[in-house]
Design a protein around this motif. Sequence first.
Motif, short mmCIF file in Angstrom:
data_model
loop_
_atom_site.label_atom_id
_atom_site.label_comp_id
_atom_site.label_asym_id
_atom_site.label_seq_id
_atom_site.Cartn_x
_atom_site.Cartn_y
_atom_site.Cartn_z
N PHE A 180 0.86 -1.57 -0.04
CA PHE A 180 -0.28 -0.02 0.24
C PHE A 180 0.78 1.23 0.36
O PHE A 180 0.75 2.51 -0.84
N CYS A 401 -6.20 0.55 -2.50
CA CYS A 401 -5.60 -0.60 -1.30
C CYS A 401 -6.28 -2.30 -1.83
O CYS A 401 -5.48 -2.79 -1.96
N GLU A 404 -4.87 -3.60 -4.94
CA GLU A 404 -3.89 -4.77 -4.45
C GLU A 404 -3.99 -5.63 -4.84
O GLU A 404 -4.08 -6.28 -3.59
#
Length: 559
Positions: A180, A401, A404
Amino acid sequence: MASVAFTSSCPLGYSRIKSLAFSSRSCPNPVFSHPFLPKSTSHNSSFIKPLSLTPIITNNGIQKRHSKLTVKAAASTPAAVTPPSQQPWQGAALKPLIASIATGVILWFLPVPSGVSRNAWQLLSIFLATIVGIITQPLPLGAVALLGLGASVLTKTLTFSAAFSAFGDPIPWLIALAFFFARGFIKTGLGNRIAYQFVSLFGSSSLGLGYSLVFSEALLAPAIPSVSARAGGIFLPLVKSLCAACGSNVGDGTENRLGSWLMLTCFQTSVISSSMFLTAMAANPLSANLAFNTIKQQIGWMDWAKAAFVPGLVSLLVVPLILYVIYPPTVKTSPDAPKLAREKLEKMGPMSKNEIIMAGTLFLTVGLWIFGGVLNVDAVTAAILGLSVLLVTGVVTWKECLAESVAWDTLTWFAALIAMAGYLNKYGLISWFSQTVVKVVGGLGLSWQMSFGILVLLYFYSHYFFASGAAHIGAMFTAFLSVASALGTPSYLGALVLSFLSNLMGGITHYGIGSAPVFYGAGYVPLAKWWGYGFLISVVNIIIWLGVGGIWWKAIGLW
């Protein structure tokens, strides 16, 4: 009055007519040709070109000039119907899946060795099947690990809470948080800015660029006691930005321009820098503590650094060069790179608000990693605090996030391996293995140097069964140090060497140390090459640390 002329051509030889009406008697495939073009000689064609009219000027006005009229004749046989294309198989690759399952099944039904519980043996079979799956990849790594956990729960080898216990372990979450942070570096452009600064200073040579990163990371090592935070949280985003700035990206065939070599080099040297200082890796104090409990000698910070400095420095110099030769980047020199980098920096202008927030958050997080012991703030808590700042200020969004996928995949498979490896130790399999090995080596009647060399190799390469340096140290350090001392190895030397190797052995796999999953997860190096070069560099490190290190340790009086 304008008229349209057609010529009808058929087997009966119809002549030209000057009206729209035409006859096609006994002409199964009428073909109409332009009056000023040769008549068609093909009468059996199934397809004839469509009629198109082109105006031409005549004495009588505008005459429509035409090309051949196409008429699709009735086919004597129906046209073949093309079946709809089948969707490609999106499940597991069957051969690797069968290999993985077969490994577990065969081991499961083998006789259980004396001194090993049935539960431990079953877990070992599932663990090795999972490792084979991770190597051959019938599915993505997270899916393979999840199947392994499912098998352990289904067979009652582990309870559900035990199988998923490592999802509460801080190390996998620290790894995910590092991804992140990398997103923030890239999104804000701060990573590119730093990358361009490095390129402007060292970009004329790929090797020089690599060494600048290697020694920068080594300088931070004594101050940041987490290789995951240091290599994964700070340097991985920087390396990614450097790769992108040099046109080396994942998935477009440019990985070998710079990224493959740079990723592997930075990872392999991160385990070296971790071995050089007592405070460079979270598990190093555990080694020192176990050594004190076993031989009643304290390993101080300066004692550790003094013993490790020379072999560590040699490794930091040699390993990047060896990788440069055997796994070279295709871009060796770029004389114009520094100039172009300076131009890019000028175009970027002053730092943006988000870049300033990202830089400030980085300093805050790194500061907490360095002084966390004094402030009683662990590395994961510091990383969560830093991410919270990025989320609140909008530098990184929660949707980004969630997107990801590599971070969540890494979190899944790393936590699964930690859980299974931890319970192999709890079930007594690791201690049984240690005791068996040391009894065999002790009975060979060799000199202490040879016996210690064998113990070193067994201790080092047994790390293939561990997903955590701390777990390996906790399971085997005391047993191996005790036997080494009993066989005549100077106790203090044995403790230091095993402590150093407890870091270096993390480079052999993509899960053996905290920095491994994040660098591997970047996607620049295929798994087979990661393991192959990892083994090769492990041999180089062992030769350097036992060879050059042995001479240095003799010089400073350790043996």
